[in-house]
Design an enzyme around this catalytic site. Structure first.
Site, PDB file in Angstrom:
ATOM      1  CB  THR A 340      -3.869  -1.154  -0.971  1.00 24.48           C
ATOM      2  OG1 THR A 340      -5.105  -0.588  -0.629  1.00 24.48           O
ATOM      3  CG2 THR A 340      -3.472  -2.466  -0.482  1.00 24.48           C
ATOM      4  N   GLY A 423      -8.497   0.177  -4.144  1.00 22.13           N
ATOM      5  CA  GLY A 423      -9.847  -0.217  -3.768  1.00 22.13           C
ATOM      6  C   GLY A 423     -10.544  -0.872  -4.642  1.00 22.13           C
TER       7      GLY A 423
END
Length: 526
Positions: A340, A423
């Site tokens: 991410t 996550g």
């Protein structure tokens, strides 16, 4: 260790210094925070390809000074029309990698267009120019990209189109070597010329879907052509006078608000920071919020997510009462991806943008779609093949999503923009950052620098460990282990903790920026 950056007018933070610089360039050229944010996002899709790509998703929170409110844009994709449980007959789960892991349409480019067309001031070509430059002319291979490439060589080598880009000559480019992506540069130039629809209806879309069809993929032309993200009202909570904004489901953002509502029942600031009590309360509050997240989170168009009850402070009080200070609960986590990129921008006019983007696993599916240079996500592999599961695979459905940019406001105006990579770690690191700033008076950089923890699984690691950075005292580690946590001491600054960034507007109106020393990022303010 990174030092706090303070600006009087503007601030840009991101996990790669070149992307941060691209955002700063947009502001210097007369753009606003939205122009800068799109430029940063596009740049990250080039210079941080192991974490994000045009083939991934994004979520955006923005505050425009003329509107005086926070708005969200959900730029996550839905599953293809042919994506159903029967398509994976004989399998227990959707594959994590390869063409069959590509289940959902990438929402990233649609997100850029929506945010830019609604609030941007510069031209579309101007905001994409830095990304095009770095794709075409190259940039120095970063340490983080190099290590992730080496760790994922087997995945990248499976597809010729992927290997040609990321393993030239059969191996990763060395740290500091020039890394070029000419095919991606060509795609970005076409986007700059023809706009958003080039990616969803034009030649780029055709090249991607023809490639997928050739390799028995599920996504087709009509899946791309019909895709559209959505403007949404953020969900809200409060913490010690701050209004906390998160993206609504299918984002897991509500879990972080739940954790803060639970922690608000304790006098956290009166407890020593970094003590057993601090870690115990934060970890247990988050585990309780994860229990409800795992039970309810999916696409709200397909299932009811009872947010009114979950965000109710009476419910938080009942959860808080169940926490024991010297005993670990036995909640279980899920296996969530960790790739991410979070970034944020605040400008002189008072505009603020907090956004995040991802491919799910490092390098996503590991598949570059034909000659486009676009690496496609494997986000849809998180769908369940159990028809009774809340997140079961169905056509045109958004999956449970880890991405969750955050914005905390005071007096109706943005006070803190914050978020992180990782996550399962995103709600955990967000909780660490915001409590450290609000309860302990830390600036963004100190809040990010301090030792972090992450409880639960990361993909490929089926454990319920409580990983804590090595700078935490042995006494605290021992006390947590004695309480029943499966404690594992990791490196002093460990990448498994994610790459966090934050901007805070202080009482004098100055902008404080923090960038994570665990990554290749930077904060630029002036």
């Amino acid at each position: 260790m990174n030092q706090s950056v303070i600006g009087t007018k503007a601030m840009v933070v991101s996990p790669h210094y070149l992307a941060t610089a691209a955002g700063a360039r947009m502001l210097e050229q007369g753009g606003n925070a939205y122009d800068a944010a799109v430029a940063v996002s596009a740049c990250l899709a080039v210079v941080y390809p192991h974490m994000t790509s045009l083939g991934g998703d994004s979520f955006w929170l923005g505050y425009h000074h003329s509107e005086g409110k926070v708005r969200g844009y959900n730029a996550s994709g839905r599953s293809g029309y042919k994506a159903n449980i029967e398509a994976y007959a004989g399998l227990a789960a959707i594959p994590n990698r390869g063409v069959r892991s590509i289940v959902t349409v990438p929402g990233m480019v649609d997100g850029w267009d929506a945010v830019h067309s609604e609030y941007g001031r510069l031209t579309w070509a101007e905001v994409l120019a830095p990304a095009i430059d770095y794709a075409e002319n190259g940039f120095p291979m970063s340490k983080d990209q190099y290590h992730n490439t080496v760790q994922n060589e087997a995945v990248l080598a499976r597809t010729l189109e992927t290997a040609d880009i990321y393993l030239p000559g059969g191996q990763a480019a060395k740290i500091g070597e020039r890394f070029k992506q000419p095919a991606l540069a060509k795609t970005l130039r076409r986007l700059a010329q023809f706009g958003r629809d080039e990616f969803y209806k034009g030649e780029t879309a055709k090249e991607m879907t023809d490639f997928l069809a050739k390799h028995d993929g599920l996504l087709a032309g009509d899946d791309f052509a019909d895709h559209k993200g959505s403007w949404v009202a953020p969900i809200e909570g409060s913490y010690r006078g701050y209004t906390v904004h998160q993206m609504p489901p299918n984002s897991q953002g509500f879990s972080a608000i739940m954790a803060l509502h639970i922690l608000e029942k304790f006098k956290l600031g009166e407890m020593e920071h970094g003590s057993h009590a601090y870690y115990q309360l934060c970890v247990e509050a988050l585990k309780l919020s994860f229990r409800d997240r795992n039970a309810y989170l999916s696409d709200p168009a397909f299932t009811n997510v009872p947010l009114e009850r979950l965000l109710d402070k009476n419910y938080a009080a009942a959860l808080a009462a169940s926490i024991e200070m010297n005993r670990a609960s036995t909640e279980e986590s899920q296996v969530l991806g960790s790739d991410t990129a979070y970034a944020a921008v605040a400008d002189e006019e008072g505009n603020s943008v907090s956004f995040i983007q991802s491919l799910y696993f490092e390098f996503g599916s590991g598949v570059v779609a034909g000659n486009t240079g676009v690496l496609l996500q494997n986000r849809g592999s998180f769908f369940s093949l159990d028809p009774n599961h809340v997140n079961s695979l169905q056509p045109a459905k958004r999956t449970f999503h880890t991405l969750m940019p955050a914005m905390a406001c005071l007096g109706g105006k943005p006070a803190v923009l914050y978020g992180t990579q990782g996550g399962e770690g995103q709600p955990q690191t967000q909780t660490a950052i915001i409590t450290r700033m609000i309860d302990y008076g830390m600036d963004p950089q100190q809040a990010i620098n301090e030792p972090r923890w992450v409880w639960g699984r990361t993909w490929g690691e089926p454990t319920q460990e409580l990983k804590i950075e090595g700078r935490v005292s042995q006494q605290v580690l021992d006390s947590l282990a004695n309480a029943g946590h499966t404690v594992r001491k990791v490196k002093d600054f460990d990448g498994i903790m994610g790459h966090a960034h934050a901007i805070r507007r202080d009482e004098q109106g100055f902008l404080q920026g923090g960038s994570d020393p665990r990554c290749d990022g930077a904060a630029i303010g002036w």
